[in-house]
Write a protein that holds these residues in place. Sequence first.
Motif, PDB file in Angstrom:
ATOM      1  N   ASN A 183       1.001  -1.299  -0.025  1.00 34.49           N
ATOM      2  CA  ASN A 183      -0.191   0.066  -0.001  1.00 34.49           C
ATOM      3  C   ASN A 183       0.910   1.331   0.137  1.00 34.49           C
ATOM      4  O   ASN A 183       0.573   2.270  -0.770  1.00 34.49           O
ATOM      5  N   HIS A 184       1.858   1.382   0.918  1.00 35.80           N
ATOM      6  CA  HIS A 184       2.808   2.351   0.922  1.00 35.80           C
ATOM      7  C   HIS A 184       4.113   1.992   1.707  1.00 35.80           C
ATOM      8  O   HIS A 184       4.324   0.779   2.189  1.00 35.80           O
ATOM      9  N   LEU A 185       5.075   2.847   1.128  1.00 33.14           N
ATOM     10  CA  LEU A 185       6.418   2.542   1.974  1.00 33.14           C
ATOM     11  C   LEU A 185       6.558   3.842   2.861  1.00 33.14           C
ATOM     12  O   LEU A 185       6.057   5.051   2.292  1.00 33.14           O
ATOM     13  N   ALA A 186       6.831   3.888   4.011  1.00 33.72           N
ATOM     14  CA  ALA A 186       6.973   5.106   4.845  1.00 33.72           C
ATOM     15  C   ALA A 186       8.523   5.404   5.430  1.00 33.72           C
ATOM     16  O   ALA A 186       9.136   4.697   5.569  1.00 33.72           O
ATOM     17  N   ILE A 187       8.776   6.768   5.190  1.00 30.67           N
ATOM     18  CA  ILE A 187       9.868   7.258   5.454  1.00 30.67           C
ATOM     19  C   ILE A 187       9.785   8.389   6.604  1.00 30.67           C
ATOM     20  O   ILE A 187       9.127   9.396   6.320  1.00 30.67           O
ATOM     21  N   ILE A 196       4.485   6.783  -1.364  1.00 33.02           N
ATOM     22  CA  ILE A 196       5.549   6.939  -0.201  1.00 33.02           C
ATOM     23  C   ILE A 196       4.964   7.825   0.809  1.00 33.02           C
ATOM     24  O   ILE A 196       4.181   9.170   0.619  1.00 33.02           O
ATOM     25  N   GLU A 197       4.873   7.388   2.062  1.00 36.68           N
ATOM     26  CA  GLU A 197       4.371   8.060   3.314  1.00 36.68           C
ATOM     27  C   GLU A 197       5.631   8.940   3.886  1.00 36.68           C
ATOM     28  O   GLU A 197       6.418   8.067   4.351  1.00 36.68           O
ATOM     29  N   LEU A 198       5.547  10.299   3.751  1.00 37.61           N
ATOM     30  CA  LEU A 198       6.637  11.051   4.614  1.00 37.61           C
ATOM     31  C   LEU A 198       6.177  11.152   5.842  1.00 37.61           C
ATOM     32  O   LEU A 198       5.091  11.948   5.997  1.00 37.61           O
ATOM     33  N   HIS A 222      11.010   3.603   7.390  1.00 33.05           N
ATOM     34  CA  HIS A 222      10.402   3.466   8.804  1.00 33.05           C
ATOM     35  C   HIS A 222       9.582   2.231   8.722  1.00 33.05           C
ATOM     36  O   HIS A 222       9.963   1.170   9.414  1.00 33.05           O
ATOM     37  N   HIS A 223       8.781   2.046   7.883  1.00 30.48           N
ATOM     38  CA  HIS A 223       8.009   0.775   7.569  1.00 30.48           C
ATOM     39  C   HIS A 223       7.316   0.489   6.173  1.00 30.48           C
ATOM     40  O   HIS A 223       7.502   1.381   5.171  1.00 30.48           O
ATOM     41  N   VAL A 224       7.201  -0.624   5.933  1.00 25.64           N
ATOM     42  CA  VAL A 224       6.502  -1.149   4.821  1.00 25.64           C
ATOM     43  C   VAL A 224       4.955  -1.589   5.104  1.00 25.64           C
ATOM     44  O   VAL A 224       4.685  -2.083   6.196  1.00 25.64           O
ATOM     45  N   ILE A 275       6.412  -3.779  10.074  1.00 22.31           N
ATOM     46  CA  ILE A 275       5.339  -3.977   8.918  1.00 22.31           C
ATOM     47  C   ILE A 275       4.170  -3.372   9.556  1.00 22.31           C
ATOM     48  O   ILE A 275       3.542  -3.394  10.569  1.00 22.31           O
ATOM     49  N   GLU A 276       3.183  -2.538   8.690  1.00 26.93           N
ATOM     50  CA  GLU A 276       2.106  -2.287   8.793  1.00 26.93           C
ATOM     51  C   GLU A 276       1.374  -2.992   8.088  1.00 26.93           C
ATOM     52  O   GLU A 276       1.603  -3.177   6.868  1.00 26.93           O
ATOM     53  N   LEU A 277       0.006  -3.446   8.449  1.00 22.30           N
ATOM     54  CA  LEU A 277      -1.042  -4.043   7.696  1.00 22.30           C
ATOM     55  C   LEU A 277      -2.161  -3.022   7.587  1.00 22.30           C
ATOM     56  O   LEU A 277      -2.760  -2.533   8.736  1.00 22.30           O
TER      57      LEU A 277
HETATM   58 CO    CO Z   1       2.058   3.766   7.219  1.00 24.57          CO
END
Ligand code: CO
Length: 134
Positions: free
Chosen positions: A6-10, A53-55, A78-80, A129-131
């Motif tokens: 869904n997104h990658l977070a930085i 991408i979530e900043l 930070h997370h996937v 990991i985020e679900l």
């Molecule tokens: Co997230």
Amino acid sequence: MLGRVNHLAIAVPDLAAATAVYRDTLGAAVSQPLALPEHGVTVVFVELPNTKIELMEPLGETSAISAFLEKNPSGGMHHVCYEVEDIVAARDRLVGSGARVLGAGEAKIGAHGKPVLFLHPKDFFGTLIELEQI
Ligand code: CO
């Protein structure tokens, strides 16, 4: 069980500066900032053709990403976030196999208005990991 990314977070120390880099240097579409006090972050979404991408910047004194930024002062992955169809079924399966769900183990409403859970990075090769239920 897992669906799409869904997104990658930085995590970033300065959201306005990171927004400018993604928008002006990398030429991406970036959303307006969204404060998520329940998650201790302010976020923007970088919209890409195949994912987001979530900043994230810390929000409040007790932000969950403050410690991460102390260890990674210039920011970092930070997370996937993976999509699942049924977050309660996913949680029950994970807990049944010994994986640790962060917090109270109940899904919270995430940045997209959908239920989310976070899984302990030590159980998944050092990756948070985020679900997200879609
Ligand atoms: Co997230």
